[in-house]
Each structure stands twice: as structure tokens, then as C-alpha cells.
Motif scaffolding. Structure first.
Motif, PDB file in Angstrom:
ATOM      1  N   THR A  28       0.844  -1.211   0.000  1.00 27.23           N
ATOM      2  CA  THR A  28       0.000   0.000   0.000  1.00 27.23           C
ATOM      3  C   THR A  28       0.868   1.247   0.000  1.00 27.23           C
ATOM      4  N   VAL A  29       1.466   1.563   1.167  1.00 24.79           N
ATOM      5  CA  VAL A  29       2.410   2.679   1.300  1.00 24.79           C
ATOM      6  C   VAL A  29       3.496   2.209   2.270  1.00 24.79           C
ATOM      7  N   TYR A  30       4.564   2.992   2.443  1.00 33.06           N
ATOM      8  CA  TYR A  30       5.572   2.629   3.443  1.00 33.06           C
ATOM      9  C   TYR A  30       4.990   2.831   4.840  1.00 33.06           C
ATOM     10  N   GLY A  31       5.293   1.907   5.755  1.00 32.83           N
ATOM     11  CA  GLY A  31       4.831   2.007   7.134  1.00 32.83           C
ATOM     12  C   GLY A  31       5.975   2.342   8.068  1.00 32.83           C
ATOM     13  N   LEU A  32       5.646   2.888   9.251  1.00 37.08           N
ATOM     14  CA  LEU A  32       6.646   3.162  10.283  1.00 37.08           C
ATOM     15  C   LEU A  32       6.320   2.263  11.469  1.00 37.08           C
ATOM     16  N   GLY A  33       7.117   1.191  11.637  1.00 42.70           N
ATOM     17  CA  GLY A  33       6.730   0.118  12.543  1.00 42.70           C
ATOM     18  C   GLY A  33       7.462   0.076  13.864  1.00 42.70           C
ATOM     19  N   ALA A  34       6.778  -0.491  14.877  1.00 40.42           N
ATOM     20  CA  ALA A  34       7.381  -0.787  16.184  1.00 40.42           C
ATOM     21  C   ALA A  34       6.730  -2.057  16.722  1.00 40.42           C
ATOM     22  N   ASN A  35       7.427  -2.710  17.646  1.00 48.70           N
ATOM     23  CA  ASN A  35       6.899  -3.896  18.336  1.00 48.70           C
ATOM     24  C   ASN A  35       5.611  -3.516  19.087  1.00 48.70           C
ATOM     25  N   ILE A  36       4.519  -4.191  18.787  1.00 49.08           N
ATOM     26  CA  ILE A  36       3.215  -3.842  19.368  1.00 49.08           C
ATOM     27  C   ILE A  36       3.216  -3.928  20.900  1.00 49.08           C
ATOM     28  N   PHE A  37       4.063  -4.793  21.454  1.00 46.80           N
ATOM     29  CA  PHE A  37       4.046  -5.012  22.906  1.00 46.80           C
ATOM     30  C   PHE A  37       4.993  -4.074  23.658  1.00 46.80           C
ATOM     31  N   ASP A  38       5.744  -3.250  22.924  1.00 47.15           N
ATOM     32  CA  ASP A  38       6.757  -2.378  23.527  1.00 47.15           C
ATOM     33  C   ASP A  38       6.238  -0.928  23.541  1.00 47.15           C
ATOM     34  N   GLU A  39       5.645  -0.518  24.668  1.00 46.84           N
ATOM     35  CA  GLU A  39       5.009   0.803  24.733  1.00 46.84           C
ATOM     36  C   GLU A  39       5.963   1.940  24.408  1.00 46.84           C
ATOM     37  N   LEU A  67      -2.857 -13.762  15.331  1.00 45.28           N
ATOM     38  CA  LEU A  67      -4.142 -13.087  15.574  1.00 45.28           C
ATOM     39  C   LEU A  67      -4.693 -13.254  16.998  1.00 45.28           C
ATOM     40  N   PRO A  68      -4.744 -14.494  17.527  1.00 37.23           N
ATOM     41  CA  PRO A  68      -5.326 -14.671  18.865  1.00 37.23           C
ATOM     42  C   PRO A  68      -4.551 -13.952  19.982  1.00 37.23           C
ATOM     43  N   LEU A  69      -3.290 -13.643  19.720  1.00 32.22           N
ATOM     44  CA  LEU A  69      -2.488 -12.913  20.711  1.00 32.22           C
ATOM     45  C   LEU A  69      -2.955 -11.474  20.870  1.00 32.22           C
ATOM     46  N   ILE A  70      -3.385 -10.885  19.774  1.00 30.03           N
ATOM     47  CA  ILE A  70      -3.635  -9.440  19.776  1.00 30.03           C
ATOM     48  C   ILE A  70      -5.112  -9.072  19.679  1.00 30.03           C
ATOM     49  N   THR A  71      -5.969 -10.073  19.366  1.00 33.21           N
ATOM     50  CA  THR A  71      -7.404  -9.776  19.277  1.00 33.21           C
ATOM     51  C   THR A  71      -8.177 -10.724  20.188  1.00 33.21           C
ATOM     52  N   GLN A  72      -9.476 -10.375  20.432  1.00 31.65           N
ATOM     53  CA  GLN A  72     -10.312 -11.287  21.235  1.00 31.65           C
ATOM     54  C   GLN A  72     -11.137 -12.154  20.295  1.00 31.65           C
ATOM     55  N   THR A  73     -12.439 -11.831  20.184  1.00 32.07           N
ATOM     56  CA  THR A  73     -13.279 -12.663  19.328  1.00 32.07           C
ATOM     57  C   THR A  73     -13.154 -12.247  17.871  1.00 32.07           C
ATOM     58  N   ILE A  74     -13.185 -13.217  16.995  1.00 32.60           N
ATOM     59  CA  ILE A  74     -13.156 -12.915  15.567  1.00 32.60           C
ATOM     60  C   ILE A  74     -14.526 -13.271  15.009  1.00 32.60           C
ATOM     61  N   SER A  75     -15.275 -12.246  14.581  1.00 36.29           N
ATOM     62  CA  SER A  75     -16.641 -12.480  14.107  1.00 36.29           C
ATOM     63  C   SER A  75     -16.602 -13.329  12.841  1.00 36.29           C
ATOM     64  N   PRO A  76     -17.718 -14.055  12.548  1.00 33.41           N
ATOM     65  CA  PRO A  76     -17.730 -14.903  11.347  1.00 33.41           C
ATOM     66  C   PRO A  76     -17.429 -14.116  10.074  1.00 33.41           C
ATOM     67  N   TYR A  99      -3.269  -7.768  25.863  1.00 34.61           N
ATOM     68  CA  TYR A  99      -1.824  -7.622  25.690  1.00 34.61           C
ATOM     69  C   TYR A  99      -1.465  -6.381  24.873  1.00 34.61           C
ATOM     70  N   VAL A 100      -2.455  -5.851  24.152  1.00 33.76           N
ATOM     71  CA  VAL A 100      -2.169  -4.709  23.275  1.00 33.76           C
ATOM     72  C   VAL A 100      -2.319  -3.407  24.057  1.00 33.76           C
ATOM     73  N   PRO A 101      -1.256  -2.616  24.178  1.00 33.12           N
ATOM     74  CA  PRO A 101      -1.364  -1.365  24.941  1.00 33.12           C
ATOM     75  C   PRO A 101      -2.266  -0.359  24.232  1.00 33.12           C
ATOM     76  N   HIS A 102      -2.995   0.431  25.027  1.00 31.90           N
ATOM     77  CA  HIS A 102      -3.918   1.412  24.448  1.00 31.90           C
ATOM     78  C   HIS A 102      -3.218   2.463  23.595  1.00 31.90           C
TER      79      HIS A 102
END
Ligand code: AMP
Ligand code: MG
Length: 315
Positions: A28-39, A67-76, A99-102
Motif C-alpha cells: 500500500t504505502v511505506y509504514g513506520l513500525g514498532a513492536n506492538i508489545f513495547d510501549e 491473531l489470537p495474541l492481539i485480538t479477542q473474538t473474531i466475528s464470522p 496484551y495490546v497497549p492502548h
């Protein structure tokens, strides 16, 4: 701060594991990434971009097992979209896990998740071994970057590493679909079209500007995609008047194309979408004051392209 440029996804991944932020290519475009668990690392994204704190980031994964690490329920219907369109330019919004910081979600209890199909992105994500949250790798308010050179223009000295890849294939940000409601709601249009989503879940609809859907997506309230010059939408090429400091981009050939400071005729909607943000940045570089963009039909990819052009014209 020293900004390292590299073509090695493994080398770039090492910066992530050291708590740094890394710009990387996706389709899509270039992203600027960081570890999701590292606030602390996620905070660096907002600081480097000058991004408002309530603007959510998108989590990028390379394996469905993340996916199950970072989300709760996955709708159909989220399952259905994932089956059909992952990997690809589609972000599904789901309830986030604890586990995902706000800070990663702009304070929301939901998280946007996407699996890029770009090979370089996949290699990089696999090498980090963690989900990576990322917005686009531009300074807040500027058009999203589609080349590593434009990332460098905006973020040199502000981030640790840029993973150099090719110009991005799609050129517009991912489609975002909220999967936490009774029906899927498209919060942002993109290369996975409304028609494609409706072909697998017919009840999928576009968020209407006054609906709660958009309130939930703080990203939509900020100025976006705008160059410095004034963007004017024209129906036909001939409606664009060439003068010294103006530009034209569209599908239709302009009879006096060379009279513009910058002119581009695209041979397809795909090429138009891929080129738009880079064209805006070239206009800024040349200090062009008026940018004429020819409108396209609002179907398929044209809907996303028109969304970005209308926002740029309003900005
Ligand atoms: P970007 O603007 O390129 O940084 O991409 C992130 C965008 O995705 C945000 O500005 C939002 O529009 C959208 N987004 C990400 N996460 C969510 C979410 N949890 N809910 C709604 N929209 C989201
Ligand atoms: Mg952005």
C-alpha cells in the motif's frame, strides 16, 4: 539520531528488537513500525511523525497464528474477509486483546489488523517475530510515502532505520473494515474494493459521515493526504487551465500538457492511484501552487482514489 538505510529485512528487524522504529515497504504505502508489545517503542512512532495520540495504528502480521495474541473474538464475517483477502491491502478492525497497549490503538478497545502481501514486508515481519504496529511513514499531515526516498525526506534523523524497497504497488492506504458491528462497515476505502467485500458479505456498507463508525476511527478526523499547493478537481482535462505554476494529473490527455509545470497522464486507474501521492510530493518540491486532478468514476479502486483526492482538495 543516525538513520541507517538498508536493503536487508533481517538487519531492519534487529532495530525492532532493540526497541527502535523502522520504516518498511508494503504493497500500500511505506509504514513506520514498532513492536506492538513495547510501549516505549510505540511512543517513538507518534513522536517521529508528530502524530496525534488518539489516531490509531494498524497491526501488521505475517502469520494467522499471531491473531489470537492481539485480538479477542473474531466475528464470522471477519473470518470470511480474512480467508478471502489476507494477505493483501485489507485491514480488519476487531476487539483488541489485553496484551495490546492502548497507546497502539489511540485509546480504543479495537485494533486494526492486516497481513501485507509484499514479499519484503513479509520477510521483515517474519524476522521480527512479533506483530508490528505501523501508521504510514510520513510526517503527520503530509501525503503518505510510496518510495523510500520520500520516507527519508520526512523522517531522516528522526528514526533509526529505513528498509529500502521498491515503489509501492498500490500507492493508497489499505481498506479498513470494522468487523465489530452487526454488519461490516468500511471506515476507509482502498484497493480491496467495496464491491469485492460485498461479493463475500453482501451486507457490507460504507460508513456514513455522521454514523458512529467514523467517530470510532479518529484517523478520519485529521487532515490527510494534502500537498502544500491547492488541489482542484476537474471533470475533463480541458477544464484544467495551464499557467506557470500549475500541474495536471488525470486519465485524459491534456492538449497543452507541456504548458503545465508538471503534467502526468495515467493509462489506468491503477497507475493513477499508484502515482497520486508521489505526484503531490513532486508538486510540493517545485512549489507548485495549483494542482488539477481529473476526477474518476467512484466505483472499484476509483472510490478510494476519489476519497483521497477529495480530502486533498478540502485540505
Ligand atoms: P494511517 O493513517 O496510514 O496511519 O493508518 C491508520 C488508520 O487506520 C487510522 O488513521 C484509522 O483511520 C484506521 N484505523 C486503525 N485502527 C483502527 C481502529 N481500531 N478503528 C478504526 N479505524 C482504525
Ligand atoms: Mg497516514
Amino acid at each position: 539520531m543516525k538513520t541507517v538505510l538498508t536493503s536487508s529485512p533481517r538487519k531492519a528487524a534487529r532495530y525492532i528488537l532493540q526497541g527502535e522504529v523502522v520504516a518498511f515497504p508494503t504493497e500500500t504505502v511505506y509504514g513506520l513500525g514498532a513492536n506492538i508489545f513495547d510501549e516505549d517503542a510505540v511512543k517513538k512512532i507518534f513522536k517521529a511523525k508528530g502524530r496525534p495520540k488518539d489516531n490509531p495504528l494498524i497491526a501488521h502480521i505475517s502469520e494467522l497464528s499471531e491473531l489470537p495474541l492481539i485480538t479477542q473474538t473474531i466475528s464470522p464475517f471477519a473470518e470470511t474477509f480474512i480467508q478471502h483477502f489476507f494477505p493483501g491491502p485489507l485491514t480488519v478492525v476487531l476487539p483488541k486483546s489485553n496484551y495490546v497497549p492502548h497507546i497502539a490503538t489511540g485509546g480504543l478497545d479495537t485494533l486494526g489488523v492486516r497481513m501485507p502481501q509484499n514479499e519484503f514486508a513479509q520477510e521483515f515481519l517474519k524476522a521480527t517475530g512479533v506483530p508490528i504496529v505501523a501508521p504510514s511513514a510520513n510526517l503527520s499531515g503530509k501525503p503518505s510515502p510510496t518510495t523510500w526516498q520520500t520516507v527519508e525526506e520526512d523522517l531522516h534523523g528522526r528514526i533509526s532505520c529505513i528498509l529500502k524497497g521498491k515503489q509501492t504497488e498500490v500507492g493508497l492506504e489499505s481498506t479498513v473494515v470494522d468487523c465489530t458491528k452487526k454488519f461490516p462497515i468500511v471506515l476507509r476505502t482502498g484497493a480491496i474494493t467495496l464491491e469485492q467485500l460485498q461479493s463475500v458479505i453482501p451486507t457490507t456498507r460504507l460508513a456514513d459521515a455522521r454514523s458512529s463508525g467514523l467517530k470510532k476511527s479518529p484517523g478520519t478526523k485529521y487532515r490527510h493526504y494534502s500537498p502544500e499547493g491547492k488541489v482542484i478537481l476537474v471533470v475533463r482535462a480541458k477544464d484544467a487551465i495551464p499557467f506557470r505554476n500549475s500541474a495536471y494529473i488525470g486519465l485524459e490527455r491534456h492538449e497543452e500538457l507541456s504548458a503545465f509545470r508538471l503534467g502526468k497522464v495515467c493509462t489506468s486507474i491503477e497507475e493513477y492511484a499508484r502515482s497520486l501521492f508521489l505526484f503531490f510530493r513532486m508538486c510540493d518540491e517545485k512549489n507548485i501552487k495549483t494542482i488539477h486532478c481529473q476526477i474518476v468514476k467512484e466505483t472499484g479502486l476509483g472510490l478510494a482514489l476519489m476519497d483521497r483526492m477529495k480530502r486533498a482538495a478540502a485540505g
